[in-house]
Design an enzyme around this catalytic site. Sequence first.
Site, PDB file in Angstrom:
ATOM      1  N   ASP A 259       0.856  -1.174   0.000  1.00  0.00           N
ATOM      2  CA  ASP A 259       0.000   0.000   0.000  1.00  0.00           C
ATOM      3  C   ASP A 259       0.908   1.246   0.000  1.00  0.00           C
ATOM      4  O   ASP A 259       2.129   1.162   0.148  1.00  0.00           O
ATOM      5  CB  ASP A 259      -0.952  -0.031   1.204  1.00  0.00           C
ATOM      6  CG  ASP A 259      -2.226   0.769   0.934  1.00  0.00           C
ATOM      7  OD1 ASP A 259      -3.255   0.475   1.552  1.00  0.00           O
ATOM      8  OD2 ASP A 259      -2.165   1.698   0.089  1.00  0.00           O
TER       9      ASP A 259
HETATM   10  C1  GLC Z   1      -4.383   4.201  -0.419  1.00  0.00           C
HETATM   11  C2  GLC Z   1      -5.268   3.040  -0.005  1.00  0.00           C
HETATM   12  C3  GLC Z   1      -5.325   1.928  -1.014  1.00  0.00           C
HETATM   13  C4  GLC Z   1      -5.164   2.496  -2.409  1.00  0.00           C
HETATM   14  C5  GLC Z   1      -3.769   3.065  -2.516  1.00  0.00           C
HETATM   15  C6  GLC Z   1      -3.513   3.703  -3.873  1.00  0.00           C
HETATM   16  O1  GLC Z   1      -3.660   4.639   0.682  1.00  0.00           O
HETATM   17  O2  GLC Z   1      -5.021   2.443   1.252  1.00  0.00           O
HETATM   18  O3  GLC Z   1      -6.580   1.250  -0.841  1.00  0.00           O
HETATM   19  O4  GLC Z   1      -5.352   1.474  -3.366  1.00  0.00           O
HETATM   20  O5  GLC Z   1      -3.486   4.010  -1.493  1.00  0.00           O
HETATM   21  O6  GLC Z   1      -4.348   4.800  -4.040  1.00  0.00           O
END
Ligand code: GLC
Length: 715
Positions: A259
């Site tokens: 993440d």
């Molecule tokens: C965010 C979220 C995740 C998302 C990623 C990219 O922090 O936790 O669900 O896919 O970043 O945007």
Amino acid sequence: MSGSRIDALLSEMTLAEKIGQLNMLAAGFSVTGPIIGGDATGAVREGRAGSLLNVFGPSSVRDIQRVAIEESRLKIPLILGFDVVHGHRTVFPVPLGEAAAFDPALWEATARASAREAAADGVALTFAPMLDVSRDPRWGRVVEGPGEDPFVHALFGAAKVRGFQGDALDDPSTVAATVKHFVGYGAAAAGRDYASTDMSERTLRETYLPPFQAAIAAGCAAVMPAFSDLSGVPMTANGPLLTSWLRREAGFEGVVISDYNAVAELVAHGVATDLAEAAALALRAGVDVDMMSGAYERGLPDALSRGLVTLAEIETSVRRVLQLKERLGLFDDPMRGLRDQGAAPLLAEHRPLAREAARRSAVLLSNRNDILPIAANPLRIAMVGPLGDAPTDMMGSWSGAGEARDSVTFLRGLREARPDCDIGYARGVGVDEAEEGGPDAALELARAADLVILAIGEARDMSGEAASRTGLDLPGDQANFARAVLALGRPTVVVLSSGRPLAVPWLFERADAVLATWFLGSEAGHALADLLTGRAAPSGRLPLTWPRSVGQVPIFFGERPSGRPASDGHYTSKYIDLPTTPLFAFGHGLTYGHVRYASLSVEPSRPRRDDAISVSVELANEGVHAAEETVFLFVRKPVSRVARPLLELKGFLRMGLEPGERARGVLTLPVSALAFPGPDLTSSVEPGDYEILVGPSADRTRLLRQVVHIEEGGA
Ligand code: GLC
């Protein structure tokens, strides 16, 4: 590109270029986390980034992909990822809302449409479906998943993977699915996003892993670990789950993408001293791609020289990334599904599906004296409240490439549907701020109306990521405004938009009807008008339990029994200030019909291990309107070596019933579906009695019940 071609490419790559393939950067213009995107173009040109997120649209994609395949040394195409969670340009209902349709075919169809639009805008991978079981509506991200139940999550996740990925990823109208957030993220302490999670191995295996198992079995191409730790081990560094369970037990062969900034955050978690240690922990645990933290780019060379990782471990991840690029067909056509006009021309084509999904996501919670559907004769209608004409809020959080100008608001939808009515609008109050000029104009409008539509609830940014709440009340001064409107004594229908259940029992006591509309997306207004006018009948059912108070949380139907079950007795598992029952049970939802259940039949009564149990029930629509009923099948093992949940959902069935029609609904339950982890956590079917329960919701008082006996169990 065959394996040998990937090996040949690997052999040409420098260490920096290998690490570059493991580095995902956010484009400068749109970030979804705390770190702002840097010079992504320069990184691509120098081979320091193998994938980007938040880049889409014909010109942006064409420009950056050309930098990769024409200006970089090895000309390796980029994977472009984006959060296509519930739509791309056409916004479908938020997942918590769409779950209320209890229809895997619909869930797949909206993912298919979303993939077509995203691919047309140059996206090759989506960071969805989100399958975080949540039983705590304080947690903002409850809106992004399909509710509280693992069985629903498993069906929802498999349907989404099928929809996003189609039959093969070299089909340029598909996108790779990234199931997230692995695992247990929804159990955040105190419902606070990013907080620690802690659970037993049993709860992990019974509740939180099965949805991911289903998505992997459906072939999802990628997995994203959660930000959170699981019982002290951050998921981004959790080798037992990211490698032992995910790759060995669940058979996952795709790419693990961290993440946003999560690899570097291992330092904040307190398990790494510096970026090199963080990078080594994540890579060795099984994280292939570092999203946006720079830990791999800046930490892996140091980790390699310090002997914290090996070149072979780095190359294993590089190979997985190159294999995904090959599966996506990017080496053959780096522009893949990109269209000159992008996704925009698909919006009109997908509106009917968005309207149907929105209709079926709304849940009719109450309808006193059948006030709905509204009368056919011309009416003076007052629509009041901050969500009545709110195009941006209708899209909900994570609305992809959705644009507010494409949203049909409740006001517009109703006016178009009933031009014979005089429909006035006044906000009366903001979502969480006062209305200039106060509520008087709205109260005046309502006072003179034949019918009041009170459109209240949350703004879209009050749920989603980093949007947990301590309370489940109406935000701002809306409660006072709603009380003032209801005190006028006019027939009042509440349309409640929110990313979570709102614990407002007083509202349900006073309003004539309440519709939970979550955030219904681009076609919100048309869908609401279809339901209010009776052009379509409500059929949505709650995908999670609706509490009376935040004090009851976590509250869900699958809890384990107490030795002192709640009752009127003093020494029992109850509250002294509220009932333990929810305001509305999981599965609750009214239709415009009145459906009665009768004559449950369960055959055979003594099934063998390899049998399937046939469960049938008679439904009769005793109302004057057609109804689409959802029938739920639960099981319970009243006595077992390990105490079993009070109810476990094992099936559901949707049935259309004309007025006066009676019909039998049939569900099939394989005995194998009764398996659960025994005392040693190995899953098997335990012999003994099982209750089979069927009804309109998880309200046990409304379930028909029969017992089957299984003589011999087994794995
Ligand atoms: C965010 C979220 C995740 C998302 C990623 C990219 O922090 O936790 O669900 O896919 O970043 O945007």
